[in-house]
Motif scaffolding. Structure first.
Motif, PDB file in Angstrom:
ATOM      1  N   LYS A   1     116.991  55.646 -25.021  1.00 20.99           N
ATOM      2  CA  LYS A   1     117.335  56.861 -25.770  1.00 20.99           C
ATOM      3  C   LYS A   1     117.250  58.106 -24.907  1.00 20.99           C
ATOM      4  O   LYS A   1     117.872  59.113 -25.183  1.00 20.99           O
ATOM      5  CB  LYS A   1     116.362  57.014 -26.946  1.00 20.99           C
ATOM      6  N   GLU A   2     116.402  58.069 -23.908  1.00 21.09           N
ATOM      7  CA  GLU A   2     116.206  59.261 -23.073  1.00 21.09           C
ATOM      8  C   GLU A   2     116.799  59.059 -21.676  1.00 21.09           C
ATOM      9  O   GLU A   2     116.410  59.737 -20.727  1.00 21.09           O
ATOM     10  CB  GLU A   2     114.713  59.587 -22.985  1.00 21.09           C
ATOM     11  N   ASN A   3     117.705  58.113 -21.562  1.00 16.97           N
ATOM     12  CA  ASN A   3     118.368  57.824 -20.276  1.00 16.97           C
ATOM     13  C   ASN A   3     117.388  57.494 -19.154  1.00 16.97           C
ATOM     14  O   ASN A   3     117.531  57.959 -18.031  1.00 16.97           O
ATOM     15  CB  ASN A   3     119.242  58.996 -19.819  1.00 16.97           C
ATOM     16  N   VAL A   4     116.364  56.713 -19.488  1.00 17.80           N
ATOM     17  CA  VAL A   4     115.424  56.286 -18.453  1.00 17.80           C
ATOM     18  C   VAL A   4     115.647  54.806 -18.191  1.00 17.80           C
ATOM     19  O   VAL A   4     115.681  54.000 -19.134  1.00 17.80           O
ATOM     20  CB  VAL A   4     113.957  56.499 -18.900  1.00 17.80           C
ATOM     21  N   GLU A   5     115.823  54.431 -16.934  1.00 16.86           N
ATOM     22  CA  GLU A   5     116.064  53.037 -16.607  1.00 16.86           C
ATOM     23  C   GLU A   5     114.754  52.243 -16.732  1.00 16.86           C
ATOM     24  O   GLU A   5     113.718  52.668 -16.222  1.00 16.86           O
ATOM     25  CB  GLU A   5     116.609  52.927 -15.186  1.00 16.86           C
ATOM     26  N   ALA A   6     114.796  51.131 -17.427  1.00 17.79           N
ATOM     27  CA  ALA A   6     113.605  50.292 -17.602  1.00 17.79           C
ATOM     28  C   ALA A   6     114.035  48.835 -17.541  1.00 17.79           C
ATOM     29  O   ALA A   6     114.926  48.419 -18.278  1.00 17.79           O
ATOM     30  CB  ALA A   6     112.934  50.596 -18.937  1.00 17.79           C
ATOM     31  N   VAL A   7     113.422  48.064 -16.647  1.00 16.54           N
ATOM     32  CA  VAL A   7     113.851  46.680 -16.427  1.00 16.54           C
ATOM     33  C   VAL A   7     112.642  45.755 -16.318  1.00 16.54           C
ATOM     34  O   VAL A   7     111.668  46.071 -15.616  1.00 16.54           O
ATOM     35  CB  VAL A   7     114.689  46.579 -15.122  1.00 16.54           C
ATOM     36  N   PHE A   8     112.686  44.632 -17.014  1.00 16.57           N
ATOM     37  CA  PHE A   8     111.624  43.628 -16.885  1.00 16.57           C
ATOM     38  C   PHE A   8     111.811  42.859 -15.591  1.00 16.57           C
ATOM     39  O   PHE A   8     112.905  42.373 -15.306  1.00 16.57           O
ATOM     40  CB  PHE A   8     111.644  42.673 -18.079  1.00 16.57           C
ATOM     41  N   ILE A   9     110.758  42.762 -14.792  1.00 15.29           N
ATOM     42  CA  ILE A   9     110.905  42.111 -13.491  1.00 15.29           C
ATOM     43  C   ILE A   9     109.956  40.935 -13.319  1.00 15.29           C
ATOM     44  O   ILE A   9     109.949  40.305 -12.263  1.00 15.29           O
ATOM     45  CB  ILE A   9     110.700  43.110 -12.328  1.00 15.29           C
ATOM     46  N   GLY A  10     109.145  40.636 -14.325  1.00 10.17           N
ATOM     47  CA  GLY A  10     108.242  39.501 -14.137  1.00 10.17           C
ATOM     48  C   GLY A  10     107.240  39.402 -15.263  1.00 10.17           C
ATOM     49  O   GLY A  10     107.426  39.993 -16.336  1.00 10.17           O
ATOM     50  N   GLN A  11     106.187  38.658 -14.990  1.00 15.72           N
ATOM     51  CA  GLN A  11     105.222  38.352 -16.035  1.00 15.72           C
ATOM     52  C   GLN A  11     103.840  38.166 -15.423  1.00 15.72           C
ATOM     53  O   GLN A  11     103.713  37.681 -14.296  1.00 15.72           O
ATOM     54  CB  GLN A  11     105.657  37.052 -16.721  1.00 15.72           C
ATOM     55  N   PHE A  12     102.817  38.555 -16.171  1.00 18.16           N
ATOM     56  CA  PHE A  12     101.462  38.271 -15.720  1.00 18.16           C
ATOM     57  C   PHE A  12     101.110  36.823 -16.069  1.00 18.16           C
ATOM     58  O   PHE A  12     101.564  36.296 -17.087  1.00 18.16           O
ATOM     59  CB  PHE A  12     100.468  39.258 -16.337  1.00 18.16           C
ATOM     60  N   THR A  13     100.332  36.190 -15.197  1.00 16.59           N
ATOM     61  CA  THR A  13     100.040  34.764 -15.361  1.00 16.59           C
ATOM     62  C   THR A  13      98.525  34.569 -15.440  1.00 16.59           C
ATOM     63  O   THR A  13      97.784  35.545 -15.515  1.00 16.59           O
ATOM     64  CB  THR A  13     100.587  33.970 -14.155  1.00 16.59           C
ATOM     65  N   LYS A  14      98.070  33.315 -15.376  1.00 15.64           N
ATOM     66  CA  LYS A  14      96.621  33.118 -15.410  1.00 15.64           C
ATOM     67  C   LYS A  14      96.110  32.296 -14.239  1.00 15.64           C
ATOM     68  O   LYS A  14      94.962  31.913 -14.201  1.00 15.64           O
ATOM     69  CB  LYS A  14      96.200  32.494 -16.745  1.00 15.64           C
ATOM     70  N   ASP A  15      96.995  32.056 -13.252  1.00 15.57           N
ATOM     71  CA  ASP A  15      96.571  31.186 -12.145  1.00 15.57           C
ATOM     72  C   ASP A  15      95.980  31.947 -10.966  1.00 15.57           C
ATOM     73  O   ASP A  15      95.735  31.390  -9.908  1.00 15.57           O
ATOM     74  CB  ASP A  15      97.754  30.321 -11.678  1.00 15.57           C
ATOM     75  N   LYS A  16      95.746  33.245 -11.154  1.00 18.67           N
ATOM     76  CA  LYS A  16      95.154  34.086 -10.102  1.00 18.67           C
ATOM     77  C   LYS A  16      95.953  34.031  -8.799  1.00 18.67           C
ATOM     78  O   LYS A  16      95.398  34.076  -7.704  1.00 18.67           O
ATOM     79  CB  LYS A  16      93.700  33.695  -9.840  1.00 18.67           C
ATOM     80  N   LYS A  17      97.261  33.904  -8.941  1.00 13.56           N
ATOM     81  CA  LYS A  17      98.109  33.912  -7.747  1.00 13.56           C
ATOM     82  C   LYS A  17      99.136  35.016  -7.878  1.00 13.56           C
ATOM     83  O   LYS A  17      99.591  35.336  -8.974  1.00 13.56           O
ATOM     84  CB  LYS A  17      98.838  32.575  -7.611  1.00 13.56           C
ATOM     85  N   LEU A  18      99.492  35.557  -6.720  1.00 16.92           N
ATOM     86  CA  LEU A  18     100.590  36.504  -6.705  1.00 16.92           C
ATOM     87  C   LEU A  18     101.814  35.754  -6.190  1.00 16.92           C
ATOM     88  O   LEU A  18     101.836  35.301  -5.041  1.00 16.92           O
ATOM     89  CB  LEU A  18     100.274  37.682  -5.778  1.00 16.92           C
ATOM     90  N   VAL A  19     102.792  35.576  -7.065  1.00 16.41           N
ATOM     91  CA  VAL A  19     103.996  34.841  -6.672  1.00 16.41           C
ATOM     92  C   VAL A  19     105.198  35.778  -6.739  1.00 16.41           C
ATOM     93  O   VAL A  19     105.431  36.430  -7.759  1.00 16.41           O
ATOM     94  CB  VAL A  19     104.216  33.628  -7.605  1.00 16.41           C
ATOM     95  N   LEU A  20     105.926  35.864  -5.630  1.00 12.24           N
ATOM     96  CA  LEU A  20     107.114  36.726  -5.600  1.00 12.24           C
ATOM     97  C   LEU A  20     108.337  35.863  -5.381  1.00 12.24           C
ATOM     98  O   LEU A  20     108.321  34.947  -4.554  1.00 12.24           O
ATOM     99  CB  LEU A  20     107.002  37.757  -4.473  1.00 12.24           C
ATOM    100  N   LYS A  21     109.373  36.177  -6.148  1.00 13.09           N
ATOM    101  CA  LYS A  21     110.591  35.376  -6.025  1.00 13.09           C
ATOM    102  C   LYS A  21     111.766  36.273  -5.695  1.00 13.09           C
ATOM    103  O   LYS A  21     111.765  37.456  -6.036  1.00 13.09           O
ATOM    104  CB  LYS A  21     110.857  34.647  -7.330  1.00 13.09           C
ATOM    105  N   TYR A  22     112.738  35.669  -5.024  1.00 14.83           N
ATOM    106  CA  TYR A  22     113.987  36.378  -4.752  1.00 14.83           C
ATOM    107  C   TYR A  22     115.099  35.354  -4.844  1.00 14.83           C
ATOM    108  O   TYR A  22     115.050  34.332  -4.167  1.00 14.83           O
ATOM    109  CB  TYR A  22     113.945  37.019  -3.351  1.00 14.83           C
ATOM    110  N   ASP A  23     116.055  35.595  -5.715  1.00 14.83           N
ATOM    111  CA  ASP A  23     117.121  34.622  -5.946  1.00 14.83           C
ATOM    112  C   ASP A  23     116.555  33.231  -6.221  1.00 14.83           C
ATOM    113  O   ASP A  23     116.991  32.237  -5.632  1.00 14.83           O
ATOM    114  CB  ASP A  23     118.061  34.540  -4.731  1.00 14.83           C
TER     115      ASP A  23
END
Lengths: 803, 163, 257
Positions: free
Chosen positions: A381-403
């Motif tokens: 509504k206010e012309n602000v870009e907002a995009v979901f890019i991931g999810q919090f997990t419970k395995d205490k790992k930081l996982v990054l993906k690309y394609d």
């Protein structure tokens, strides 16, 4: 693990020590050998080499800027005083000094200290006040306009990112610059002329703050050659937050939403850059350009999402970008992020660049899946870009993906707690200070020193800066930075008071902001510098009606290279002062920040800054009607001085003008100051004080003159009536910069009630406000008398910075 | 690509130009006697000339105090439109952001062009032009450009002679 | 008694909307702050209101020129509704950035023409100025917003582009003749000021103007920042418990009651 082509494997497993260090340097990772070896060990256990994304993530999470590893590391400290050595080892300097004082003071009205993006204190039943001050030095040296603008933008985001988001109400700014009158030929190659830096920095703060609609209400500027190549830019923001929005909660399954600006190559390595010494080949991409309107849109939209409870946690993308923000939010649980979903300014970014970019105006939210649609709609509504890019997990790992390919997979505990604690040596030799030879001046010399003091860069009017800031937007600034008895004249105010009537309907309360800064004392004694800065910040707040029992403070250390024991030693010394003064004044620290490595080299010449500790104070005022300004209010009123004047010319303005070498730096005497500060609060509340101003740079003579020329009333001061601790000459009395002193104006009818409050304390009647337009100082003992027209003093003060 | 230069009409005060001149003097260069300031917009896209004119007259320039100068140029260089109306000048310094540096005004221009009803994909670069009159060497111009008009870390400048 | 309905239009960069809302509410009005996106999709919505306010700020960053992008956007997307509102005689106020929008849209000074015939340009000082000023109120003006004011009042200004310039001398004398000049910067006793009391170099020290009918009012100073004496640098009042700004908003609310 399968890797894509645009993510590279970094060969690290088989590197020698030297090769590890080379790698750290070549990739601008700024990791020490011990740290590189710790990383090597970790990946040896995993039996694989890291990806570039992983290396960059570790480097920036472990950076000085994000981890403050010097001040939280082990420090072996030696202090030498009068030839006597004392040793002490700190396992965590911050926890054992500044934070310790806060814990011991245990104020119930401190709602959140040292754990979130800002400190929070109690305002009223439903609301808290958040305050944070940041530094943005290196970028401001390279690109003054963009650097300072992103400084203010960053600290505003700290306030947006504290708890579930506070509404910003005021900004503060404090600068240290080189001398603007420096001849262009004396400016080292590759360094901008101080005047250009000043103009750029001021415009940057102006354009960002004004466009955000946040008034810049308080600040300070200090000039010294030391800051020519390495200016210091401190930006602060205060905001209000509902008490039920202070806690963040992130649960596994929450979605990660990135909001605001797009990601570009801006500010890559900004976080690690903060611990690299500046040189001419500094990385171009370290400079970021801000867009205040994008941030304003984020502010408007996110506060309505907050009030609809559409998210559970938020934090800003500051140093380290998404890596820091998501790393922090997911520290205890874990997260998976698809980097290809992050909106980009342009194509061609590597995954690691997306992850650590410091592009501005971005916030990260943790959103329950059920609110997915609703929150996106609010931003849309206010012309602000907002995009979901991931999810919090419970395995205490930081996982990054690309394609769909995994480009990083690191354990959160290693990332956040795996950093080895460095051990550093620190040494502080406390210089012996000697009393100077008595400074005796004739009447005309005294007047000359007064005029030169008023015109001194560190005393003179900063109107040229202040009026470029919209310090009244929101209509809540009821004690303003410039104060006069009519709208045509102005003198320097002490603190600022915000009356948040438009945000907290029906309130009578106010919020006071002030600061203290004395780098010239720090050249001689950093303990006294720190103590003086704390007292000055408190005095400035008390002058306008602040209650010392409801004040909290913030620290900002800007120091040189901490690898040098004497530089780190002077910092330890000042951290000790912070502990002792915080306890003695019973004023807690609620937040702070440090910027170390403020060094600059050209060729083989090294420029290092004099240490600076900025203290910023914030406090709640019960009733805004009980606030006052500094100009005298009426002729016939009496002038009193509260506090004792000591022979303390060390680091003073007069010592510079008169080239006085030996001298004692002002000390702080909390046992004297605290009752006076409490008395002033009481007296202002009862309407017994008409105006109040503290004596700081330039001493009593400057402070009295300021009260006079900003009022249009003259004043007669009897120097012989000023209470001193030792025998002092008129010059020493007038220009000593002793702490703990206030000049107050009292109506004759209130005198007895006023004196009653200060019974047993150091209080002396020294003169009276007059109808003639002269400032007059006289000592019969020393047979000196000088007299000057108000307009001449005002002009001396006004015309130094007028571009 | 069109280059659109916005300048102050004669009879109105060019306060930016006046202040730049004062700054040049305070840098120690007394050889410049006048500075004329212009905003520069480079707009790339499949625009028609009359669309560019609409953008220049209704959006980029102020109807009362400003006028514009418009030129079609091919490719990368903006070296095509000059304006002798600004000051009687033979030299101009043009300042543009380097590639990759965020240009915040450009996104506003793109939005505003859409508001005008021109629904075409365009790219916009914004910059500044300073027309200088006086007697000076190239070294002096480089000095003025580097020390005052452009921060070469994020901007590039070109010294151009006006035909 | 009917509740007066005020619409405050906001967009990216609007930043004086809260205090403007507060001022109107204090005068007994009910206020809605609506984003321009909403109005673009609900063009006739503005006709539901009694008073229209364009608040201060930096719409779209004041990129290109102050108020320009917003003025164009309004005019192109729901200009006819705004025109209809204006011609119906209902009060409209433009404060600071809002004034710039009204002037660049052409709703001031000649609302019937609805074409830009004057401008607000860069301050002579070439910098943003935040300070309090004295304003001489033109007693003959028929502006509905400025009844019951003293001959000289004070309000704060905060702008970088506030220099009022009409397209020609004829327009200026017409504005004078038709009593469309509402406020001029002045000294404390109503005399001609110098910088900084005239902060921008405006033609004939003009600080605020209205249309011929007197319902549309634009000014560079911020009346919403002087609602009560505490906000004044010397805590002066207007003689009542309020500041001069409150009286300005009250005038409009009373006019439509």
């Amino acid at each position: 693990m399968k890797f894509v082509t645009n993510c590279n494997i970094v060969e690290i497993l088989n590197l020698s020590d030297k090769q590890l260090l080379d790698l750290s340097k070549r990739k601008v990772l700024s990791l020490s050998l011990t740290e590189m070896k710790t990383v090597q060990e970790y990946f040896k256990k995993l039996k694989r080499n890291p990806t570039d994304v992983e290396m960059e993530t570790i480097a920036q999470t472990w950076s000085e800027h994000c981890k403050h590893k010097t001040l939280t590391g082990i420090i072996e400290y030696i202090q030498i005083k009068n030839g006597k050595k004392t040793k002490k080892t700190y396992n965590n300097l911050l926890k054992e000094t500044i934070f310790k004082a806060t814990v011991e003071l245990n104020k119930k009205w401190c709602l959140s200290v040292f754990k979130d993006n800002a400190g929070i204190i109690d305002f009223d039943l439903k609301n808290g006040v958040a305050f944070k001050v940041e530094t943005h030095n290196h970028p401001s040296a390279l690109e003054p306009y963009g650097g300072s603008a992103t400084g203010i933008g960053g600290v505003v985001r700290d306030i947006l990112g504290v708890g579930l988001g506070a509404k910003p109400l005021a900004n503060t700014d404090v600068f240290c610059f080189g001398d603007p009158t420096t001849k262009p030929s004396k400016v080292p190659k590759g360094v901008h002329h101080p005047k250009r830096i000043i103009k750029g920095v001021v415009s940057g703060v102006r354009d960002y703050g004004n466009r955000m609609g946040i008034p810049t209400v308080n600040g300070s500027v200090y000039f010294d050659h030391d800051y020519m190549a390495n200016p210091l830019v401190f930006c602060g923001t205060m905001g209000v937050i509902p008490k039920n929005k202070i806690e963040k909660k992130v649960s596994p399954g929450d979605l990660i939403l990135v909001v605001g600006g797009r990601t570009g190559r801006d500010g890559i390595h900004g976080a690690t850059f903060s611990s690299v010494q500046l040189d001419q080949s500094s990385d171009v991409s370290a400079v970021q350009i801000g867009n205040p309107i994008v941030e304003k849109k984020v502010l408007d939209a996110m506060l309505s999402a907050r009030d609809l409870n559409l998210y559970r946690a938020v934090t800003d993308c500051g140093a380290g970008g998404l890596s820091s923000a998501i790393g922090e939010l997911g520290e205890k649980i874990g997260a998976v992020v698809c980097l290809d979903k992050v909106p980009l300014k342009y194509d061609g970014l590597y995954p690691w660049e997306i992850w650590i970019s410091e592009a501005q105006e971005r916030m990260v939210f943790a959103v329950e899946p059920k609110n997915k649609k609703k929150i996106i709609e609010i931003f849309k509504k206010e012309n602000v870009e907002a995009v979901f890019i991931g999810q919090f997990t419970k395995d205490k790992k930081l996982v990054l993906k690309y394609d769909k390919n995994t480009v990083a997979n690191i354990d959160m505990p290693f990332l956040h707690d795996g950093i080895p604690k460095p051990t550093r040596k620190a040494e502080c030799k406390i210089k012996e200070e000697k009393l100077q030879k008595t400074v005796k001046l004739t009447s005309s010399e005294l007047l000359m020193v007064l005029k030169k003091s008023l015109a001194d860069l560190n005393v003179c009017s900063k109107e040229w800066i202040i009026r470029q800031y919209d310090h009244e937007v929101l209509g809540q600034t009821i004690i303003k930075p410039l104060q006069g008895n009519n709208i045509e004249i102005s003198g320097p105010g002490d603190g600022a008071v915000i009356f948040p009537y438009a945000v907290i309907k029906g309130t009578k309360k106010g919020i006071v902001l002030s600061n203290g800064l004395n780098p010239s004392y720090g050249k001689i004694n950093t303990y006294k510098m720190a103590a003086s800065a704390i007292e000055e910040a408190l005095r400035n707040a008390v002058c306008v009606g602040g209650n010392i029992e409801k004040l909290a403070i913030l620290d900002n250390f800007c120091w040189g290279n901490p690898n040098k024991p004497e530089i780190l030693g002077s910092l330890v010394c000042s951290a000790n002062a912070c502990y002792e003064m915080s306890k003695a004044f019973s004023v807690p620290f609620i937040s702070g920040k440090d910027s170390l490595h403020n060094e600059y080299s050209i060729g083989d010449k090294k420029f290092s800054i004099s240490p600076v500790l900025l203290i910023s104070a914030v406090g709640v005022i019960e009733d805004v009607a009980n606030t006052i300004t500094m100009p005298f209010k009426n002729s016939g009123n009496k002038v009193y001085i509260l506090g004792v004047t000591r022979n303390e010319l060390g680091g003073s303005v007069i010592s510079k003008i008169k080239n006085i070498k030996d001298a004692i730096v002002p000390n702080v005497y909390p046992k004297e100051s605290v009752p006076i500060m409490k008395g002033i609060y009481k007296a202002i509340g009862k309407g017994l004080i008409e105006s109040c101003h503290d004596a700081s740079e330039g001493g009593l003579a400057v402070a009295v003159s300021e009260m006079s020329f900003s009022s249009g009333y003259g004043v007669n001061i009897n120097i012989d009536h000023i209470k001193t601790a030792d025998t002092m000459s008129a010059a020493e009395i007038l220009f000593s910069e002793s702490n703990g002193r206030f000049i107050v104006e009292v109506e004759p009818k209130n005198e007895s009630r006023f004196k009653e409050i200060f019974k047993g304390l150091s209080v002396s009647e020294v003169g009276c406000v007059s109808d003639n337009k002269f400032v007059i100082f006289e000592s019969q003992k020393e047979k000196v008398k000088f007299k000057e027209k108000l307009i001449n003093l005002l002009n001396a003060w006004k015309h130094t910075i007028n571009w | 690509m069109f280059s659109i230069e916005i300048f102050t009409k004669s009879g109105f005060k060019d306060s930016r130009g006046g202040h730049v001149l004062a700054d040049i003097v305070s840098l120690g260069f007394n050889c410049i006697n006048k500075v004329g300031y212009c905003n520069l917009y480079l707009i790339d896209g499949k625009l028609l000339l009359n669309e560019a004119k609409l953008i220049a007259s209704c959006l980029l320039s102020d109807k009362i105090t400003e006028s514009y100068n418009i030129a079609k140029c091919d490719g990368k260089d903006s070296n095509c439109s000059f304006n002798n109306n600004v000051v009687a000048s033979k030299t101009m310094i043009e300042v543009l952001y380097k590639k990759g540096v965020t240009d915040t005004v450009s996104s506003s221009v793109i939005k505003a062009v859409k508001d005008l009803g021109i629904n075409k994909d365009i790219k916009v670069k914004t910059g500044h032009r300073y027309y200088l009159s006086g007697k000076f060497s190239k070294t002096v111009l480089d000095n003025i450009a580097c020390k005052l008009l452009a921060n070469t870390l994020i901007q590039e400048y070109k010294i151009k002679s006006v035909k | 008694m009917k509740k007066v309905k005020v619409l405050i239009l906001r967009t990216a960069g609007t930043n004086c909307d809260f205090e403007t809302q507060n001022a109107f509410e204090l005068c007994g009005a009910s206020v809605e702050r609506l984003h321009i996106n909403f109005l673009v999709n609900n063009k006739n919505k503005i006709l539901d209101y009694d008073i229209l306010a364009f608040p201060g700020g930096f719409s779209y960053g004041d990129d290109i020129a102050s108020g320009k992008i917003l003025a164009n956007e309004i005019k192109n997307k729901f200009g006819s509704q705004v025109e209809k509102f204006a011609l119906s005689g209902r009060p409209i106020i433009g404060i600071c950035n809002g004034f710039q929008v009204l002037v660049k849209m052409g709703l001031l000074p000649e609302s019937e023409l609805f074409e830009q015939v004057s401008t607000l340009s860069y301050n002579d000082s070439n910098k943003f100025e935040c300070r309090w000023v004295y304003l001489k109120t033109e007693q003959k003006s028929n502006c509905i917003w400025t009844k019951n004011l003293a001959s000289v009042i004070s309000l704060p200004v905060a702008h970088g582009e506030g220099k009022f310039i009409p397209k020609d001398k004829e327009l200026l004398s017409k504005l004078n003749k038709d009593n469309q000049v509402v406020f001029r910067y002045s000294t404390k006793d109503g005399k001609e000021p110098e910088y900084p009391l005239c902060p921008n170099g405006s033609a004939e020290n003009i600080a605020g103007i209205c249309n011929k009918k007197g319902n549309i009012f634009g000014l560079m100073p911020h009346p919403e920042r002087y609602i009560f004496p505490l906000q004044h640098p010397c805590r002066e009042s207007s003689g009542s418990e309020y500041g001069w700004g409150k009286i300005i908003f009250q005038n409009a609310v009373n006019a439509v009651k």
